[in-house]
Design a protein around this motif. Structure first.
Motif, PDB file in Angstrom:
ATOM      1  N   ASP A  13       0.966  -1.205   0.022  1.00  0.00           N
ATOM      2  CA  ASP A  13      -0.013   0.170  -0.061  1.00  0.00           C
ATOM      3  C   ASP A  13       0.909   0.937  -0.230  1.00  0.00           C
ATOM      4  OD1 ASP A  13      -2.400  -1.363  -0.160  1.00  0.00           O
ATOM      5  OD2 ASP A  13      -2.919  -1.040   2.086  1.00  0.00           O
ATOM      6  N   GLU A  14       1.844   1.124   0.677  1.00  0.00           N
ATOM      7  CA  GLU A  14       2.709   2.458   0.938  1.00  0.00           C
ATOM      8  C   GLU A  14       3.466   2.479  -0.313  1.00  0.00           C
ATOM      9  OE1 GLU A  14       4.101   5.565   2.577  1.00  0.00           O
ATOM     10  OE2 GLU A  14       2.702   3.898   3.817  1.00  0.00           O
ATOM     11  N   LEU A  15       3.986   1.522  -1.075  1.00  0.00           N
ATOM     12  CA  LEU A  15       4.623   1.868  -2.221  1.00  0.00           C
ATOM     13  C   LEU A  15       3.805   2.137  -3.455  1.00  0.00           C
ATOM     14  CD1 LEU A  15       6.736  -1.487  -2.710  1.00  0.00           C
ATOM     15  CD2 LEU A  15       7.475   0.787  -2.667  1.00  0.00           C
ATOM     16  N   LYS A  16       2.599   1.770  -3.385  1.00  0.00           N
ATOM     17  CA  LYS A  16       1.385   2.313  -4.253  1.00  0.00           C
ATOM     18  C   LYS A  16       1.297   3.905  -4.024  1.00  0.00           C
ATOM     19  CE  LYS A  16      -1.429  -1.811  -5.037  1.00  0.00           C
ATOM     20  NZ  LYS A  16      -2.876  -2.437  -4.435  1.00  0.00           N
ATOM     21  N   LYS A  17       1.224   4.326  -2.843  1.00  0.00           N
ATOM     22  CA  LYS A  17       1.225   5.824  -2.719  1.00  0.00           C
ATOM     23  C   LYS A  17       2.231   6.526  -3.182  1.00  0.00           C
ATOM     24  CE  LYS A  17      -0.959   5.176   1.876  1.00  0.00           C
ATOM     25  NZ  LYS A  17      -0.412   5.137   3.024  1.00  0.00           N
ATOM     26  N   ASN A  18       3.523   5.899  -3.314  1.00  0.00           N
ATOM     27  CA  ASN A  18       4.740   6.551  -3.709  1.00  0.00           C
ATOM     28  C   ASN A  18       4.807   6.489  -5.292  1.00  0.00           C
ATOM     29  OD1 ASN A  18       5.634   7.241  -1.117  1.00  0.00           O
ATOM     30  ND2 ASN A  18       6.590   5.350  -0.883  1.00  0.00           N
ATOM     31  N   ASP A  19       3.790   5.550  -5.862  1.00  0.00           N
ATOM     32  CA  ASP A  19       4.181   5.607  -7.261  1.00  0.00           C
ATOM     33  C   ASP A  19       3.601   6.958  -7.934  1.00  0.00           C
ATOM     34  OD1 ASP A  19       3.875   5.153  -9.997  1.00  0.00           O
ATOM     35  OD2 ASP A  19       2.677   3.048  -9.607  1.00  0.00           O
ATOM     36  N   PRO A  20       4.638   7.544  -8.513  1.00  0.00           N
ATOM     37  CA  PRO A  20       4.085   8.821  -9.428  1.00  0.00           C
ATOM     38  C   PRO A  20       2.909   8.757 -10.255  1.00  0.00           C
ATOM     39  CG  PRO A  20       6.270   7.946 -10.161  1.00  0.00           C
ATOM     40  CD  PRO A  20       5.942   7.087  -9.146  1.00  0.00           C
ATOM     41  N   PHE A  21       2.794   7.624 -10.833  1.00  0.00           N
ATOM     42  CA  PHE A  21       1.627   7.490 -11.702  1.00  0.00           C
ATOM     43  C   PHE A  21       0.346   7.335 -10.947  1.00  0.00           C
ATOM     44  CE2 PHE A  21       3.376   5.596 -15.833  1.00  0.00           C
ATOM     45  CZ  PHE A  21       4.362   6.493 -15.697  1.00  0.00           C
ATOM     46  N   ALA A  22       0.526   7.280  -9.583  1.00  0.00           N
ATOM     47  CA  ALA A  22      -0.788   7.137  -8.531  1.00  0.00           C
ATOM     48  C   ALA A  22      -1.120   8.684  -8.085  1.00  0.00           C
ATOM     49  CB  ALA A  22      -0.441   6.205  -7.449  1.00  0.00           C
ATOM     50  N   ASP A  23      -0.252   9.473  -8.463  1.00  0.00           N
ATOM     51  CA  ASP A  23      -0.494  10.917  -7.795  1.00  0.00           C
ATOM     52  C   ASP A  23      -1.595  11.342  -8.920  1.00  0.00           C
ATOM     53  OD1 ASP A  23      -0.356  13.468  -7.571  1.00  0.00           O
ATOM     54  OD2 ASP A  23       1.831  13.852  -7.990  1.00  0.00           O
ATOM     55  N   THR A  45      10.216   1.144 -11.124  1.00  0.00           N
ATOM     56  CA  THR A  45      11.113   0.821  -9.788  1.00  0.00           C
ATOM     57  C   THR A  45       9.852   0.092  -8.687  1.00  0.00           C
ATOM     58  OG1 THR A  45      12.595   2.379 -10.235  1.00  0.00           O
ATOM     59  CG2 THR A  45      12.778   1.350  -8.304  1.00  0.00           C
ATOM     60  N   ILE A  46       8.927   1.056  -8.647  1.00  0.00           N
ATOM     61  CA  ILE A  46       8.085   0.560  -7.747  1.00  0.00           C
ATOM     62  C   ILE A  46       7.088  -0.432  -8.131  1.00  0.00           C
ATOM     63  CG2 ILE A  46       5.670   1.696  -6.719  1.00  0.00           C
ATOM     64  CD1 ILE A  46       7.063   4.364  -6.298  1.00  0.00           C
ATOM     65  N   GLU A  47       6.789  -0.595  -9.331  1.00  0.00           N
ATOM     66  CA  GLU A  47       6.078  -1.757  -9.858  1.00  0.00           C
ATOM     67  C   GLU A  47       6.831  -2.964  -9.554  1.00  0.00           C
ATOM     68  OE1 GLU A  47       3.255  -1.757 -13.213  1.00  0.00           O
ATOM     69  OE2 GLU A  47       2.672  -0.968 -11.093  1.00  0.00           O
ATOM     70  N   ALA A  48       8.329  -2.960  -9.779  1.00  0.00           N
ATOM     71  CA  ALA A  48       9.047  -4.167  -9.579  1.00  0.00           C
ATOM     72  C   ALA A  48       9.066  -4.524  -8.252  1.00  0.00           C
ATOM     73  CB  ALA A  48      10.414  -3.836 -10.104  1.00  0.00           C
ATOM     74  N   GLU A  49       9.057  -3.344  -7.045  1.00  0.00           N
ATOM     75  CA  GLU A  49       9.179  -3.762  -5.815  1.00  0.00           C
ATOM     76  C   GLU A  49       8.015  -4.408  -5.282  1.00  0.00           C
ATOM     77  OE1 GLU A  49      10.427  -0.428  -3.063  1.00  0.00           O
ATOM     78  OE2 GLU A  49      11.975   0.085  -4.921  1.00  0.00           O
TER      79      GLU A  49
END
Ligand SMILES: [Zn+2]
Length: 105
Positions: A13-23, A45-49
């Motif tokens: 969830d945290e990573l999803k929030k950091n995804d610039p595309f989720a902005d 990078t976030i997708e991979a993580e």
């Protein structure tokens, strides 16, 4: 192990929030090309993580399921007990080191 699953979910969830595309501003911003590239790289990078964490979460859920069935700690390939030293490092391990190596080939 349940805690581990919860933690992984939180990390995802945290990573999803950091995804610039989720902005929510992403779609409407007219950012410079270099910003777009940076966002693209950040996104990948976030997708991979997230993919890594999801795989781990799947393994943790499988481990939990095995616990419920009283089969936790047994290698899914050869059926032998996975050494405790390995389970301490990798509690969600599904195979012993030997089988893991064979399966990864
Ligand atoms: Zn095995």
């Amino acid at each position: 192990m349940v805690k581990e699953a919860k933690k992984l979910n939180e990390q995802i969830d945290e990573l999803k929030k950091n995804d610039p595309f989720a902005d929510p501003d992403h779609a409407i911003d007219n950012a410079a090309v270099d910003t777009d590239v940076r966002e693209q790289v950040g996104h990948e990078t976030i997708e991979a993580e997230i993919k890594d964490l999801r795989r781990k979460l799947t393994d943790v859920n499988i481990a939990l399921e095995k616990m419920r069935k009283g089969k936790y700690g047994y290698c899914e390939r050869c059926g032998l007990l996975i050494p405790l030293t390995r389970l301490k490092i990798l509690p969600e391990a599904r195979y012993d080191v030997e089988c893991e190596r064979i399966l990864r080939k």
